[in-house]
Design an enzyme around this catalytic site. Structure first.
Site, short mmCIF file in Angstrom:
data_model
loop_
_atom_site.label_atom_id
_atom_site.label_comp_id
_atom_site.label_asym_id
_atom_site.label_seq_id
_atom_site.Cartn_x
_atom_site.Cartn_y
_atom_site.Cartn_z
N VAL A 33 -4.53 -1.36 -9.67
CA VAL A 33 -4.41 -0.10 -10.41
C VAL A 33 -5.54 0.03 -11.44
O VAL A 33 -6.01 1.14 -11.71
CB VAL A 33 -3.00 0.03 -11.03
CG1 VAL A 33 -2.76 -0.94 -12.15
CG2 VAL A 33 -2.74 1.45 -11.48
N ASP A 34 -5.99 -1.08 -11.96
CA ASP A 34 -7.10 -1.08 -12.94
C ASP A 34 -8.36 -0.49 -12.29
O ASP A 34 -9.01 0.40 -12.86
CB ASP A 34 -7.34 -2.54 -13.36
CG ASP A 34 -8.23 -2.70 -14.58
OD1 ASP A 34 -8.53 -1.69 -15.24
OD2 ASP A 34 -8.60 -3.85 -14.88
N GLY A 119 1.32 -7.08 -8.90
CA GLY A 119 0.35 -7.09 -7.80
C GLY A 119 -0.41 -8.41 -7.81
O GLY A 119 0.15 -9.47 -7.52
#
Ligand code: AR6
Length: 168
Positions: A33-34, A119
Site C-alpha cells: 500500500v505504501d 501484508g
C-alpha cells in the site's frame, strides 16, 4: 456518535480528510500500500517525506495528500510479525492510536485505514483485525474530531474478518 465503516477497495481512491499509510521507519516508500500511495500521490510526497527523517515503529507522521483525493496522509509504521512475543500487538495498537491523535490535532473528521502490518510485515490477519477494531473503538470513546473511520480492505479475506468482527 462516530461511526466505523467497512470498504472493500483501494485506499488511494478514498476522498477522506486523511488516509493512513502502512509505511516503514524510513518513510521513503516501499511496496504494498505504501508503494501504491506514493505512486498515486506523486513525487512531491517523496520530497516531503524526506524532510521528516523517518518514524519509529508504533508512531505516525502527517504529510499532505498531493495528487490523492485525500487531503492528508498519516504515515504509520506497523511492527514486523516475529511470533507475537516481541510487543507486536502493543506496537500495532499504538499505530492506530497515534493516527487518531494526529487526526484530532489537525481537526480532521474522516480517516481511512488499510490493514496495517498484514501484508509484507506478516501479522496474522485475524489477530491484526482484533487489535485494529478494539483500538479504534477505544479511541472513539474519547473526545476526538474524528467522526468517520473507514477500514479499507484490499483483500477479501481481510474484508470478511472485519465484517464478522464488526457485526459482533
Ligand atoms: N489499498 C488498500 N490496501 C492495500 C492496497 C491499496 N491500494 N495495497 C495493498 N493493500 P502492506 P505492511 C493492503 O504489505 O504489511 C511496504 O513495503 C494489503 O493487502 O502494504 O504494513 C512498506 O514500505 C495488506 O492487507 O504493508 C513497509 O516496508 C495491507 O495493505 C512494509 O511494506 C498492508 O500490507 C509494510 O508492510
Amino acid at each position: 456518535m462516530p461511526t466505523i465503516q467497512l470498504i472493500k477497495g483501494d485506499i488511494t481512491k478514498q476522498a477522506v480528510d486523511a488516509i493512513v499509510n502502512a509505511a516503514n521507519t524510513s518513510l521513503l516508500g516501499g511496496g504494498g500500500v505504501d508503494g501504491a500511495i506514493h505512486r498515486a500521490a506523486g513525487p512531491e510526497l517523496g520530497f516531503e517525506c524526506r524532510m521528516l527523517h523517518g518514524c519509529k515503529t508504533g508512531d505516525a507522521k502527517l504529510t499532505k495528500g498531493y495528487r490523492l483525493p485525500a487531503k492528508y496522509i498519516i504515515h504509520a509504521v506497523g511492527p514486523v510479525w516475529r511470533g507475537g512475543h516481541q510487543g507486536e500487538a502493543e506496537l500495532l495498537a499504538s499505530c492506530y492510536r497515534r493516527a487518531i491523535e494526529i487526526a484530532s490535532e489537525n481537526n480532521l473528521t474522516s480517516l481511512a485505514f488499510p490493514n496495517i502490518s498484514t501484508g509484507i510485515y506478516g501479522y496474522p490477519k485475524d489477530k491484526a483485525a482484533a487489535v485494529a477494531i478494539t483500538t479504534i473503538q477505544q479511541c472513539l470513546e474519547q473526545p476526538t474530531s474524528v467522526q468517520t473511520i473507514f477500514f479499507v480492505c484490499f483483500e477479501v479475506d481481510n474484508f470478511d474478518l472485519y465484517e464478522q468482527r464488526l457485526q459482533q
